[in-house]
Design a protein around this motif. Structure first.
Motif, PDB file in Angstrom:
ATOM      1  N   TYR A  81       0.811  -1.220   0.000  1.00 16.07           N
ATOM      2  CA  TYR A  81       0.000   0.000   0.000  1.00 16.07           C
ATOM      3  C   TYR A  81       0.845   1.271   0.000  1.00 16.07           C
ATOM      4  N   ALA A  82       1.952   1.260   0.738  1.00 18.96           N
ATOM      5  CA  ALA A  82       2.660   2.527   0.949  1.00 18.96           C
ATOM      6  C   ALA A  82       4.149   2.496   0.661  1.00 18.96           C
ATOM      7  N   SER A  91      -0.018   9.995  -0.163  1.00 20.90           N
ATOM      8  CA  SER A  91      -1.081  10.621   0.614  1.00 20.90           C
ATOM      9  C   SER A  91      -0.652  10.696   2.066  1.00 20.90           C
ATOM     10  N   LEU A  92      -1.418  11.430   2.853  1.00 21.32           N
ATOM     11  CA  LEU A  92      -1.145  11.510   4.281  1.00 21.32           C
ATOM     12  C   LEU A  92      -1.171  10.126   4.919  1.00 21.32           C
ATOM     13  N   VAL A 216       0.150   9.580  11.937  1.00 20.72           N
ATOM     14  CA  VAL A 216      -0.579  10.392  10.953  1.00 20.72           C
ATOM     15  C   VAL A 216      -0.686  11.831  11.450  1.00 20.72           C
ATOM     16  N   ALA A 217      -1.013  11.992  12.730  1.00 17.11           N
ATOM     17  CA  ALA A 217      -1.134  13.332  13.311  1.00 17.11           C
ATOM     18  C   ALA A 217       0.210  14.056  13.303  1.00 17.11           C
ATOM     19  N   LEU A 218       1.290  13.350  13.645  1.00 14.87           N
ATOM     20  CA  LEU A 218       2.619  13.963  13.667  1.00 14.87           C
ATOM     21  C   LEU A 218       3.067  14.376  12.266  1.00 14.87           C
ATOM     22  N   VAL A 219       2.747  13.541  11.279  1.00 12.74           N
ATOM     23  CA  VAL A 219       3.085  13.898   9.892  1.00 12.74           C
ATOM     24  C   VAL A 219       2.266  15.103   9.450  1.00 12.74           C
ATOM     25  N   MET A 227       8.737   9.820   5.767  1.00 14.14           N
ATOM     26  CA  MET A 227       9.607   9.096   4.854  1.00 14.14           C
ATOM     27  C   MET A 227       9.316   9.498   3.396  1.00 14.14           C
ATOM     28  N   LYS A 228      10.312   9.324   2.542  1.00  9.95           N
ATOM     29  CA  LYS A 228      10.220   9.791   1.166  1.00  9.95           C
ATOM     30  C   LYS A 228       9.213   8.995   0.358  1.00  9.95           C
ATOM     31  N   ASN A 229       8.551   9.681  -0.572  1.00 11.58           N
ATOM     32  CA  ASN A 229       7.600   9.042  -1.463  1.00 11.58           C
ATOM     33  C   ASN A 229       8.335   8.056  -2.382  1.00 11.58           C
ATOM     34  N   PRO A 230       8.079   6.753  -2.281  1.00  7.86           N
ATOM     35  CA  PRO A 230       8.825   5.789  -3.109  1.00  7.86           C
ATOM     36  C   PRO A 230       8.550   5.945  -4.596  1.00  7.86           C
TER      37      PRO A 230
END
Length: 237
Positions: A81-82, A91-92, A216-219, A227-230
């Motif tokens: 998924y991520a 996405s967040l 999620v809240a901290l991001v 972390m970087k978008n793969p």
């Protein structure tokens, strides 16, 4: 001890759930099935990274390896998924998953080491098991942030400060849930018992779920980068 009394009260409160889960997690057939699922999941992860996702940084390869080792098909689903370079968009929620996975990999290792030493080998009281396991989880969790930051040229003091502010909320919630569930289910289990290991595995995944909303809240607040978008790594390669 106060902690022992608290654990006793929690055991009484969650006895219905405990009575359902303990027989399942003690079943050799369930343990064997889980081992097979983990082996297949790890094999799938390794194949996918080697064939299609070599652009992923070594740190995140290790992170996803530990996540899948801890949580089997659940961890593999999170990676799919991520964590892959083939994700359609970021996405967040995906950033939250990667941030939680990063924390989970280090804290999980600390929890495994702490529980194995304190409960499995030394057979200490519940309070000591919890305290020692928390300590290992914090050390391992912080190290996974401090080490990469120092490799990027950040000073040790600044890296420790950054890790403290960005990782402490996530580690704390994750380990309260994970260690609490583990002790609730298997505080009296020995290292040779299937329940000892299966409760540990189960508690790790519960810890991930508990820490995910925090990450999620901290991001979202900008405390953590997530972390970087793969997908960007794939485009760059």
């Amino acid at each position: 001890m106060i902690l022992d009394q608290l654990v006793s009260r929690l055991e009484q409160l969650f006895e219905p759930l405990r009575s359902v889960l303990r027989p399942i997690l003690s079943d050799p057939q369930v343990a064997l099935l889980w081992t097979v699922l983990v082996a297949v999941s790890v094999g799938t992860l390794v194949w996918d990274i080697r064939k299609r996702n070599q652009a992923i940084p070594s740190l995140m390869k290790g992170v996803w390896g530990l996540v899948v080792l801890y949580s089997g098909p659940f961890g593999l689903a999170l990676y799919w998924y991520a964590g892959r370079t083939q994700i359609s968009h970021d996405s967040l929620w995906r950033r939250g998953v990667r941030s939680t996975a990063h924390c989970y990999s280090g804290c999980g290792a600390g929890e495994v080491v702490g529980v194995t030493i304190a409960q499995g080998i030394l057979a200490l009281a519940v309070g000591w098991v919890a305290a020692i396991t928390f300590g290992f989880a914090y050390v391992f969790g912080y190290a996974l942030t401090v080490g990469p930051l120092m490799q990027e040229g950040v000073s040790f003091g600044e890296a420790v400060t950054d890790a403290f502010y960005s990782e402490t909320p996530s580690i704390t919630i994750m380990e309260i849930a994970a260690i609490g569930i583990d002790l609730l289910l298997a505080a009296d289990a020995h290292m040779g018992d299937i329940l000892f290991w299966m409760a540990l595995v189960f508690s790790l995944s519960i810890g991930f779920l508990a820490a995910f909303p925090i990450n999620v809240a901290l991001v979202r607040l900008g405390v953590k980068e997530g972390m970087k978008n793969p997908a960007e790594l794939n485009a760059g390669s």
